[in-house]
Design a protein around this motif. Structure first.
Motif, short mmCIF file in Angstrom:
data_model
loop_
_atom_site.label_atom_id
_atom_site.label_comp_id
_atom_site.label_asym_id
_atom_site.label_seq_id
_atom_site.Cartn_x
_atom_site.Cartn_y
_atom_site.Cartn_z
N ARG A 67 0.84 -1.20 0.00
CA ARG A 67 0.00 0.00 0.00
C ARG A 67 0.87 1.25 0.00
O ARG A 67 0.57 2.21 -0.69
CB ARG A 67 -0.93 0.01 1.20
N GLU A 71 0.92 4.19 -2.90
CA GLU A 71 0.76 5.62 -2.60
C GLU A 71 1.97 6.42 -3.07
O GLU A 71 1.82 7.54 -3.56
CB GLU A 71 0.53 5.82 -1.10
N ARG A 106 -4.19 8.97 -0.33
CA ARG A 106 -4.66 7.62 0.00
C ARG A 106 -6.02 7.36 -0.66
O ARG A 106 -6.26 6.31 -1.22
CB ARG A 106 -4.75 7.45 1.52
#
Length: 124
Positions: A67, A71, A106
Motif C-alpha cells: 500500500r 501511494e 490515500r
C-alpha cells in the motif's frame, strides 16, 4: 465497511477489531476455561499457533508495504504533472491533487485501485 473501516484514531480502530475478533471466536469456538497445569490462559498457545501468528505478521507487513508503494507511485505521478493546465471533464485542477494531504493521496490511490479492479471508469 464496519469494523475494518479506517476512520478514527488507532486505538479505536484496534478496539473495534479486537472486539470483532473476540466475538467471532466466541461464536465459532465457544468459551473454554482450559487449564494445562502450567499457567492459566496459555494452554492453547503452542508451536502451531506461533507459526500461524508469524505467517500472519509477515503477510500484514507485505500488505502495508505494498500500500505504501502504491501511494508513493501515485504521489510521484502527481508530482510530475504540470500546474496550470486545462482541467479534464471533472474540472478538478492538478493543483488540488498536488496540495492534497496524505489522506487525499490515500483516497486517490484507493479510487485508482477500485477502477483497476472493476475495469470501469467513474462517470464524469
Amino acid at each position: 465497511m464496519g469494523v475494518w473501516e479506517d476512520s478514527g484514531d488507532m486505538d479505536s480502530m484496534w478496539d473495534r477489531a479486537v472486539g470483532c475478533i473476540k466475538e467471532s471466536a466466541k461464536e465459532v469456538l465457544g468459551v473454554s476455561r482450559g487449564w494445562s497445569g502450567r499457567y492459566r490462559g496459555d494452554w492453547w498457545w503452542n508451536e502451531d499457533v506461533k507459526k500461524k501468528v508469524e505467517t500472519k505478521k509477515t503477510a500484514y507487513v507485505k500488505l502495508v508495504e505494498s500500500r505504501d508503494e502504491e501511494e508513493k507511485r501515485v504521489s510521484e505521478a502527481i508530482r510530475k504533472m504540470r500546474r496550470g493546465r486545462a482541467t479534464g471533464l471533472d474540472e478538478i485542477l492538478v493543483d488540488f491533487w498536488k496540495f492534497s494531504s496524505v489522506a487525499g493521496l490515500r483516497w486517490l490511490t484507493n479510487l485508482f485501485n477500485n477502477i483497476f479492479k472493476s475495469v470501469k471508469m467513474p462517470e464524469a
